[in-house]
Design an enzyme around this catalytic site. Sequence first.
Site, PDB file in Angstrom:
ATOM      1  N   SER A 186       0.796  -1.224   0.000  1.00 45.72           N
ATOM      2  CA  SER A 186       0.000   0.000   0.000  1.00 45.72           C
ATOM      3  C   SER A 186       0.831   1.277   0.000  1.00 45.72           C
ATOM      4  O   SER A 186       0.340   2.319  -0.396  1.00 45.72           O
ATOM      5  CB  SER A 186      -0.962  -0.005   1.185  1.00 45.72           C
ATOM      6  OG  SER A 186      -0.277  -0.308   2.380  1.00 45.72           O
ATOM      7  N   HIS A 214      -5.559  -3.663  -1.889  1.00 45.94           N
ATOM      8  CA  HIS A 214      -5.364  -2.658  -2.942  1.00 45.94           C
ATOM      9  C   HIS A 214      -5.404  -3.270  -4.346  1.00 45.94           C
ATOM     10  O   HIS A 214      -5.131  -2.564  -5.324  1.00 45.94           O
ATOM     11  CB  HIS A 214      -4.036  -1.926  -2.748  1.00 45.94           C
ATOM     12  CG  HIS A 214      -4.094  -0.871  -1.697  1.00 45.94           C
ATOM     13  ND1 HIS A 214      -4.619   0.379  -1.922  1.00 45.94           N
ATOM     14  CD2 HIS A 214      -3.698  -0.886  -0.396  1.00 45.94           C
ATOM     15  CE1 HIS A 214      -4.531   1.099  -0.815  1.00 45.94           C
ATOM     16  NE2 HIS A 214      -3.986   0.355   0.129  1.00 45.94           N
ATOM     17  N   LYS A 245     -12.019  -0.056  -0.304  1.00 51.53           N
ATOM     18  CA  LYS A 245     -11.144   0.600  -1.273  1.00 51.53           C
ATOM     19  C   LYS A 245     -11.836   0.689  -2.643  1.00 51.53           C
ATOM     20  O   LYS A 245     -12.698   1.536  -2.819  1.00 51.53           O
ATOM     21  CB  LYS A 245      -9.788  -0.093  -1.279  1.00 51.53           C
ATOM     22  CG  LYS A 245      -9.062   0.302   0.003  1.00 51.53           C
ATOM     23  CD  LYS A 245      -7.712  -0.253   0.225  1.00 51.53           C
ATOM     24  CE  LYS A 245      -7.148   0.353   1.501  1.00 51.53           C
ATOM     25  NZ  LYS A 245      -6.518  -0.585   2.390  1.00 51.53           N
TER      26      LYS A 245
END
Length: 397
Positions: A186, A214, A245
């Site tokens: 990340s 992610h 996300k």
Amino acid sequence: MGHKLNQWCAQEIDSLRSRSLFHMPRVHETAPGARVSIGGRKVIQLSNNSYLGLATHPKVVAAARGALEKYGVGTGAVRPISGTMDLHVQCEERIARFKGVESALLFQSGFTANVGVVSTLTVEGDHIISDELNHASIIDGARLSKATRAVYKHKDYGNLRELLKEARGAKGIKGKILVVTDGVFSMDGDVADLKATADACEEFDAVPMVDDAHATGVLGKGGRGTVDEQHVHDRWALTVGTLSKAIPVVGGYFAGPKVVKEYLIAKARPFLFSCSAPPAVVAAVTACIDVMETEPQHLKNLWDNTRFFKEGLKSLGFNTGDSVTPITPVIIGQGAKAAKFSQTLFDNGVFATGIYFPMVAEEKSRIRTIVSAAHKREDLQEALDIFKKCGKELGLI
Ligand SMILES: *Cc1c(COP(=O)(O)O)cnc(C)c1O
């Protein structure tokens, strides 16, 4: 007593502040998007994880509203007692299908999913081997486990093999060995090599686990994640992900074999002892997966924007590290310098947060940028112009 505690907190904060390690969050007055209002200022947003721009998607908002009206605001119980609705079951089925695995289990966040999965699936006599740049929630899960632990150098699969060899040899580990990695890291935006990880796991009878926080919605066919992108489906055991996300709601999940899910239902403490997700949240998550499967343009826009912005930053002469994803770091060095840059960018109309120790090494402080499908070319060009102006002003380029 309270007085002493307050004094202690104040001293600690002063010490952090003197090292540029204390930052109050900026308050947003608008929905996540390309341009947002922060403290009354309109700025270009480059610090949000909603990769596909789905936080305000009409189908997602309508699904949340529908669930809110039908089921109310909350479940009123933990999952095993009376907090499981048909919405939770449907959502888990959708996640499992999307990820191409047998089953999925919802958690309250990606954080609690990691803590639950890592600490529950390993016991005394087991061993956990983790990439040194893995997310804090993996580290905390490992700390809660009775298994022993080791850390391999970032993406150094030779080092991973050495640690596996040592575990099965000198350390005499007879139990399970869990090898855990982030899919996309990340802070740097680089990607784990899951083939190399699976090779090492197979050689030493270890279990591979990836945290695709992610990567889901970003990499792989239709955004199915790193396991899909690197074609290791039949060699991969466990996946954890977040619903905060690319799927910009809140929550986390385990994805993998049904029997593992059932064990987690029996034993994972965040699942057993913390309330289940509200109906509107779960319905919104399911709607996001629908949108990801039926509207490929968001993923295409995300990657067009990623290429444009990454190239732009590079050609301005910034150090952007090894990123191959929509996360592009601008590595500055000293924390105070990164903080100054972030503030200057903000004053000029770009919100890009500084990232400091302990999230990254102290001398690798940085600005982290994340583009999304919601950005228009004009937004990104304007942001690049501001990076150029501020970078020159501070002597960084
Ligand atoms: C963001 C993130 C998490 C935490 O997810 P939440 O749902 O916000 O708790 C876990 N792992 C990684 C790698 C992340 O980037």
